[in-house]
Design an enzyme around this catalytic site. Structure first.
Site, PDB file in Angstrom:
ATOM      1  N   LYS A  83       0.851  -1.212   0.000  1.00  0.00           N
ATOM      2  CA  LYS A  83       0.000   0.000   0.000  1.00  0.00           C
ATOM      3  C   LYS A  83       0.883   1.258   0.000  1.00  0.00           C
ATOM      4  O   LYS A  83       0.580   2.256  -0.654  1.00  0.00           O
ATOM      5  CB  LYS A  83      -0.912   0.042   1.239  1.00  0.00           C
ATOM      6  CG  LYS A  83      -1.821  -1.152   1.391  1.00  0.00           C
ATOM      7  CD  LYS A  83      -2.948  -1.134   0.383  1.00  0.00           C
ATOM      8  CE  LYS A  83      -3.853  -2.331   0.579  1.00  0.00           C
ATOM      9  NZ  LYS A  83      -4.562  -2.742  -0.633  1.00  0.00           N
ATOM     10  N   ASN A 130      12.821  24.804   6.437  1.00  0.00           N
ATOM     11  CA  ASN A 130      12.919  26.064   7.181  1.00  0.00           C
ATOM     12  C   ASN A 130      12.342  25.927   8.588  1.00  0.00           C
ATOM     13  O   ASN A 130      12.917  26.413   9.554  1.00  0.00           O
ATOM     14  CB  ASN A 130      12.188  27.186   6.439  1.00  0.00           C
ATOM     15  CG  ASN A 130      12.907  27.566   5.158  1.00  0.00           C
ATOM     16  OD1 ASN A 130      14.074  27.233   4.982  1.00  0.00           O
ATOM     17  ND2 ASN A 130      12.205  28.248   4.269  1.00  0.00           N
ATOM     18  N   ARG A 148      16.259  26.175  -7.372  1.00  0.00           N
ATOM     19  CA  ARG A 148      17.618  26.110  -6.793  1.00  0.00           C
ATOM     20  C   ARG A 148      17.860  24.754  -6.123  1.00  0.00           C
ATOM     21  O   ARG A 148      19.002  24.317  -5.991  1.00  0.00           O
ATOM     22  CB  ARG A 148      17.814  27.255  -5.794  1.00  0.00           C
ATOM     23  CG  ARG A 148      19.246  27.355  -5.296  1.00  0.00           C
ATOM     24  CD  ARG A 148      19.566  28.722  -4.725  1.00  0.00           C
ATOM     25  NE  ARG A 148      20.970  28.813  -4.355  1.00  0.00           N
ATOM     26  CZ  ARG A 148      21.436  28.633  -3.125  1.00  0.00           C
ATOM     27  NH1 ARG A 148      20.615  28.382  -2.117  1.00  0.00           N
ATOM     28  NH2 ARG A 148      22.740  28.705  -2.873  1.00  0.00           N
ATOM     29  N   ARG A 149      16.785  24.079  -5.724  1.00  0.00           N
ATOM     30  CA  ARG A 149      16.944  22.752  -5.132  1.00  0.00           C
ATOM     31  C   ARG A 149      17.079  21.667  -6.200  1.00  0.00           C
ATOM     32  O   ARG A 149      17.070  20.480  -5.898  1.00  0.00           O
ATOM     33  CB  ARG A 149      15.771  22.434  -4.190  1.00  0.00           C
ATOM     34  CG  ARG A 149      15.609  23.418  -3.039  1.00  0.00           C
ATOM     35  CD  ARG A 149      14.787  22.843  -1.905  1.00  0.00           C
ATOM     36  NE  ARG A 149      13.514  22.283  -2.329  1.00  0.00           N
ATOM     37  CZ  ARG A 149      12.404  22.974  -2.531  1.00  0.00           C
ATOM     38  NH1 ARG A 149      12.394  24.284  -2.318  1.00  0.00           N
ATOM     39  NH2 ARG A 149      11.296  22.374  -2.917  1.00  0.00           N
ATOM     40  N   ASP A 154       6.503  27.982  -9.347  1.00  0.00           N
ATOM     41  CA  ASP A 154       6.633  29.413  -9.643  1.00  0.00           C
ATOM     42  C   ASP A 154       8.107  29.788  -9.743  1.00  0.00           C
ATOM     43  O   ASP A 154       8.980  28.933  -9.617  1.00  0.00           O
ATOM     44  CB  ASP A 154       5.935  30.255  -8.550  1.00  0.00           C
ATOM     45  CG  ASP A 154       6.599  30.104  -7.197  1.00  0.00           C
ATOM     46  OD1 ASP A 154       7.576  29.334  -7.078  1.00  0.00           O
ATOM     47  OD2 ASP A 154       6.153  30.766  -6.246  1.00  0.00           O
TER      48      ASP A 154
HETATM   49  P1  TTP Z   1       7.363  28.444  -2.813  1.00  0.00           P
HETATM   50  O1  TTP Z   1       7.586  29.037  -4.146  1.00  0.00           O
HETATM   51  O2  TTP Z   1       5.974  28.387  -2.284  1.00  0.00           O
HETATM   52  O3  TTP Z   1       7.917  26.937  -2.731  1.00  0.00           O
HETATM   53  P2  TTP Z   1       8.983  26.163  -3.635  1.00  0.00           P
HETATM   54  O4  TTP Z   1       9.697  27.074  -4.559  1.00  0.00           O
HETATM   55  O5  TTP Z   1       9.815  25.376  -2.671  1.00  0.00           O
HETATM   56  O6  TTP Z   1       8.117  25.128  -4.468  1.00  0.00           O
HETATM   57  P3  TTP Z   1       7.256  25.386  -5.814  1.00  0.00           P
HETATM   58  O7  TTP Z   1       7.895  24.572  -6.886  1.00  0.00           O
HETATM   59  O8  TTP Z   1       5.893  24.882  -5.480  1.00  0.00           O
HETATM   60  O9  TTP Z   1       7.272  26.839  -6.104  1.00  0.00           O
HETATM   61  O10 TTP Z   1       8.215  29.234  -1.736  1.00  0.00           O
HETATM   62  C1  TTP Z   1       9.588  29.494  -1.931  1.00  0.00           C
HETATM   63  C2  TTP Z   1      10.334  29.249  -0.647  1.00  0.00           C
HETATM   64  O11 TTP Z   1       9.895  30.129   0.383  1.00  0.00           O
HETATM   65  C3  TTP Z   1      10.140  27.851  -0.085  1.00  0.00           C
HETATM   66  O12 TTP Z   1      10.962  26.901  -0.730  1.00  0.00           O
HETATM   67  C4  TTP Z   1      10.487  28.069   1.338  1.00  0.00           C
HETATM   68  C5  TTP Z   1       9.951  29.459   1.633  1.00  0.00           C
HETATM   69  N1  TTP Z   1       8.617  29.357   2.224  1.00  0.00           N
HETATM   70  C6  TTP Z   1       8.508  29.050   3.569  1.00  0.00           C
HETATM   71  O13 TTP Z   1       9.520  28.866   4.254  1.00  0.00           O
HETATM   72  N2  TTP Z   1       7.254  28.951   4.108  1.00  0.00           N
HETATM   73  C7  TTP Z   1       6.120  29.102   3.388  1.00  0.00           C
HETATM   74  O14 TTP Z   1       5.017  28.993   3.933  1.00  0.00           O
HETATM   75  C8  TTP Z   1       6.247  29.413   1.988  1.00  0.00           C
HETATM   76  C9  TTP Z   1       5.021  29.597   1.138  1.00  0.00           C
HETATM   77  C10 TTP Z   1       7.503  29.529   1.469  1.00  0.00           C
HETATM   78 MG    MG Z   2       8.638  28.350  -5.783  1.00  0.00          MG
END
Ligand code: TTP
Ligand code: MG
Length: 301
Positions: free
Chosen positions: A61, A249, A170-171, A178
């Protein structure tokens, strides 16, 4: 930790009770207890198989959950209207500017499609979110970021404005939701206003002193772009924060708390409010007594 698996197992446990299979329900209960006590995030079904209390059938599962994002048996057992409601709420929440509260309100009002929502009741962001919906819900492929990076360098290098594209890009993720741009502030310059002069920016959704939420158009597709502005001395903390992920974070912050320190996107502070300066991202990890992790490694934590 392991909440996705625990939730699925809890639902499967209930299903076994309803099916009159108490022994099988007990097996899920034991597995849930084992998972609650498991100290790390399980990454694969193979790993789950090693945990006492998780047998072959339960591990399969987990395997399905990891591969497909759900357990088909659970999906099939659910009433149709519940699935439909979930689908509609997901659609509504995929609109920029719509959270769970608005989505539920729209559902309760009887709306089932985006076209059902009266335009007059929408905020400017939601209106744009619906207008550009088909573009904005698409994931951004990694190679498109090279183009974003090139265009932003073309616009900002001549002005001496430094930036880094952070977030999931970047990861090292293959696709992102976005574009997250961390920009370093300069004295006597309205940096955000200057950055958004760059022709990829098309719409503004929100703006604060050090943050811009907007939309850009790259290769003929509208994309969400977020800008964060950091002072030069804040940069090491800001890049750790904006690289994420959010769960990482949170862990960093609670780790700092154990030492009575406060970590945020601007700095590291002790209880008296004294700040601990950093030159690099590595410094931030080192000051917290943590081994440095590359951006690619931060999703595991
Ligand atoms: P995001 O763009 O929401 O996340 P992301 O870039 O990791 O993933 P995605 O591909 O969906 O865009 O936010 C950018 C960074 O800001 C996120 O990696 C970590 C930080 N962040 C927080 O620490 N807490 C939060 O609640 C949000 C929304 C973002
Ligand atoms: Mg993002």
């Amino acid at each position: 930790m392991n909440a996705t698996i625990i939730n699925a197992f809890e639902a499967l446990r209930k299903l076994r009770v309803e099916q009159g299979e108490p022994y099988r329900a007990r097996a899920y209960e034991r597995a849930i207890n084992a998972l609650r006590n498991h100290p790390t995030q399980i990454q694969s079904a193979e790993e789950a198989r090693m945990i006492p209390g998780i047998g072959e059938s339960l591990a399969s599962k987990i395997d399905e959950l990891f591969r497909t994002g759900s357990v088909s048996e659970l999906q099939m057992a659910r009433p149709l209207e519940e699935l439909e409601k979930e689908r509609v709420l997901k659609l509504f929440e995929s609109v920029e500017g719509v959270g769970p509260v608005t989505a539920n309100r729209w559902y309760a009002a009887g709306y089932r499609r985006l076209e059902d929502v009266p335009v007059s009741s929408l905020t400017a962001t939601q209106r744009l979110g619906i207008e550009l919906h088909s573009d904005l819900v698409q994931r951004i492929p990694r190679d498109e970021f090279l183009e974003d990076d090139r265009i932003l360098h073309q616009c900002l290098d001549p002005l001496g404005i430094q930036f880094v594209i952070a977030g999931s890009y970047r990861r090292g993720k293959e696709t992102s939701g976005d574009i997250d741009v961390l920009v370093i502030n300069r004295p006597n310059t309205d940096v955000i206003s200057t950055v958004i002069q760059c022709p990829i920016f098309t719409h503004q959704l929100g703006r604060r002193e050090k943050k811009f939420l907007g939309i850009g158009k790259i290769r003929n597709t509208y994309r969400r772009i977020d800008i964060e502005l950091a002072e030069p001395h804040e940069y090491p903390f800001a890049i750790v924060y904006f690289t994420g992920p959010a769960t990482f974070n949170e862990k960093m912050r609670s780790h700092a708390k154990q030492y009575s320190l406060r970590l945020n996107e601007k700095g590291l502070y002790d209880a008296q409010g004294n700040s601990y300066p950093a030159q690099t991202e590595q410094d931030v990890f080192a000051m917290l007594g943590l081994q440095y992790l590359t951006p690619e490694e931060r999703d595991k934590y």
